[in-house]
Design an enzyme around this catalytic site. Sequence first.
Site, PDB file in Angstrom:
ATOM      1  N   MET A 127      40.678  54.959  41.941  1.00  0.00           N
ATOM      2  CA  MET A 127      40.612  55.662  40.660  1.00  0.00           C
ATOM      3  C   MET A 127      39.363  56.549  40.635  1.00  0.00           C
ATOM      4  SD  MET A 127      42.379  53.291  37.822  1.00  0.00           S
ATOM      5  CE  MET A 127      40.946  52.391  37.261  1.00  0.00           C
ATOM      6  N   GLY A 147      31.883  50.201  47.965  1.00  0.00           N
ATOM      7  CA  GLY A 147      33.073  49.375  48.149  1.00  0.00           C
ATOM      8  C   GLY A 147      34.233  50.227  48.627  1.00  0.00           C
ATOM      9  N   HIS A 148      34.526  51.298  47.864  1.00  0.00           N
ATOM     10  CA  HIS A 148      35.577  52.225  48.299  1.00  0.00           C
ATOM     11  C   HIS A 148      35.297  52.764  49.706  1.00  0.00           C
ATOM     12  CE1 HIS A 148      35.626  52.845  43.777  1.00  0.00           C
ATOM     13  NE2 HIS A 148      36.882  52.526  44.006  1.00  0.00           N
ATOM     14  N   GLN A 206      47.987  51.533  33.801  1.00  0.00           N
ATOM     15  CA  GLN A 206      47.373  50.213  33.978  1.00  0.00           C
ATOM     16  C   GLN A 206      46.275  49.938  32.948  1.00  0.00           C
ATOM     17  OE1 GLN A 206      46.087  51.317  38.067  1.00  0.00           O
ATOM     18  NE2 GLN A 206      44.243  50.169  37.617  1.00  0.00           N
ATOM     19  N   GLY A 255      40.651  46.298  48.298  1.00  0.00           N
ATOM     20  CA  GLY A 255      39.407  45.541  48.261  1.00  0.00           C
ATOM     21  C   GLY A 255      39.609  44.131  47.735  1.00  0.00           C
ATOM     22  N   GLN A 256      38.924  43.200  48.375  1.00  0.00           N
ATOM     23  CA  GLN A 256      38.940  41.791  47.968  1.00  0.00           C
ATOM     24  C   GLN A 256      38.358  41.628  46.557  1.00  0.00           C
ATOM     25  OE1 GLN A 256      40.067  39.019  49.365  1.00  0.00           O
ATOM     26  NE2 GLN A 256      39.253  37.869  47.633  1.00  0.00           N
ATOM     27  N   SER A 302      33.072  50.474  39.713  1.00  0.00           N
ATOM     28  CA  SER A 302      32.831  51.748  39.018  1.00  0.00           C
ATOM     29  C   SER A 302      32.380  51.486  37.589  1.00  0.00           C
ATOM     30  CB  SER A 302      34.106  52.588  39.010  1.00  0.00           C
ATOM     31  OG  SER A 302      34.545  52.803  40.334  1.00  0.00           O
TER      32      SER A 302
END
Lengths: 282, 282
Positions: A30, A36-37, A61, A147-148, A186
Amino acid sequence: MKVVVDPQKLSNEVKKFKGRKKTIGFVPTMGALHHGHLSLIKQAVRDNQKVVVSIFVNPAQFGPQEDLKKYPRSLKKDLKQCLKAKVDLVFVPDAKDMYPQGHITFIEAGKLGQQLCGISRPGHFRGVVTIVAKLLNLVDPDVLYLGQKDAQQAIIIKKMVNDLNFPVKVKIMPTVREKDGLALSSRNVYLNQEQRKDARVLSEALSFAKLLIANGQRNTARIIEKMKQLINRKKHAKINYVAVVDLEELQNLKKINKNCLIALSVRFGKTRLIDNEIISYV
Amino acid sequence: MKVVVDPQKLSNEVKKFKGRKKTIGFVPTMGALHHGHLSLIKQAVRDNQKVVVSIFVNPAQFGPQEDLKKYPRSLKKDLKQCLKAKVDLVFVPDAKDMYPQGHITFIEAGKLGQQLCGISRPGHFRGVVTIVAKLLNLVDPDVLYLGQKDAQQAIIIKKMVNDLNFPVKVKIMPTVREKDGLALSSRNVYLNQEQRKDARVLSEALSFAKLLIANGQRNTARIIEKMKQLINRKKHAKINYVAVVDLEELQNLKKINKNCLIALSVRFGKTRLIDNEIISYV
């Protein structure tokens, strides 16, 4: 690096990759990209000959009371990071093209979408799996990177991919954390200084749980109670849930007698943060 | 012609077609093939270099009171017909492989699935679009062939394909009829001689409606009333519904002022038959 807005154009670009028999790695996001991304993107670049990243703040969502409008957006910076990471194509669709008027088909994640975050976010995972299915059909990747950090999301998407026979491999990458343990999100930018300080308690509570388990505690009610006590000491923390669930059906476990997920969601002011750890039962 | 039972093996076979850049036409069926199915298969053979037919009586689209168990099955005859029609691959999966234990993901067709046949068959179209999505992911065809006979199904699948961005063209082929007008259906074998005779009234009622419209009638209530009168004259006919709806949302129309679908469902004994005509508004 190509930046594509039109879904039809995306399909055409992807067909070119396919025609040249390139493997495609896909990272749906997003935007508001953080490390992380980037860890997903870098893995995708290592594994594949072509990498597609999507940046789309998916309205389906978000609940009506949620932060769709103020969700952080930083497209220019995101594109720079993708370029630097050697992404081949960034897909930045408009909501009106992803959900044209009259769109009515949705994918239901069943009971998996009704637990944990699904309890206070009805329809959230329906929106998640629907957009991921749409993106999979448009991008047609060989590998999908998740991602976990969003463990429930990853489990549900993996289930959807299997249940609906999507021809894609799902790779789930470890959570990336700040030095003090806070999982990158984020939404962390929403936190003021005091909330940010208190937010360390998420990973602290998980570490504490792991310590209890390492010391032989198997009773999940006890573990959850101790975690809650720790979190409640923080002035700005309001617990949404703390749960220990199995990895297949996300059902609450009474005893830790198999691999499981410890997941928690805590609000700091209006900001909802989540974190989790997978516990390997030994 | 290859006959494949294992979904994984199907994917591998299809990848070989793709590797050789062949276009794939796909005809999903529940078997008990008749000339209606064969018209789809023949068109697929004309249009594509490779043709895949699936034969699968999909449990997810049958209600608990419906005819799943006694649905006609004639695999050997079906395979012979496929061979004769130059089908390249027939996929005959087992239910346990298509819906392994723990399958929970379903696609919802929304309000389109709640009208017409959806009223008395709740969950039917959910089962239909879910299996079609699964088969599309396994077969990855260029063109999907559907019959106009199941008009609501064709409209809903087309909507699902568009809404979820499946990269496939949908081709809807005309209804094939017996000499006396009865639309071909695998369920016609359920009819006894008297019921079979009465069943002509389905196409007769549709022809009558077309005649009324040709003569200027635009009031759908009048048209439906006349159709019902005609059908009710038959001893074995029990009307389920007679409806005039628009082609996009399948909503009842009061006046014929655009292209529309006249659809009807009538029971003869325990056998539910459907038929329809598309009316081009001029």
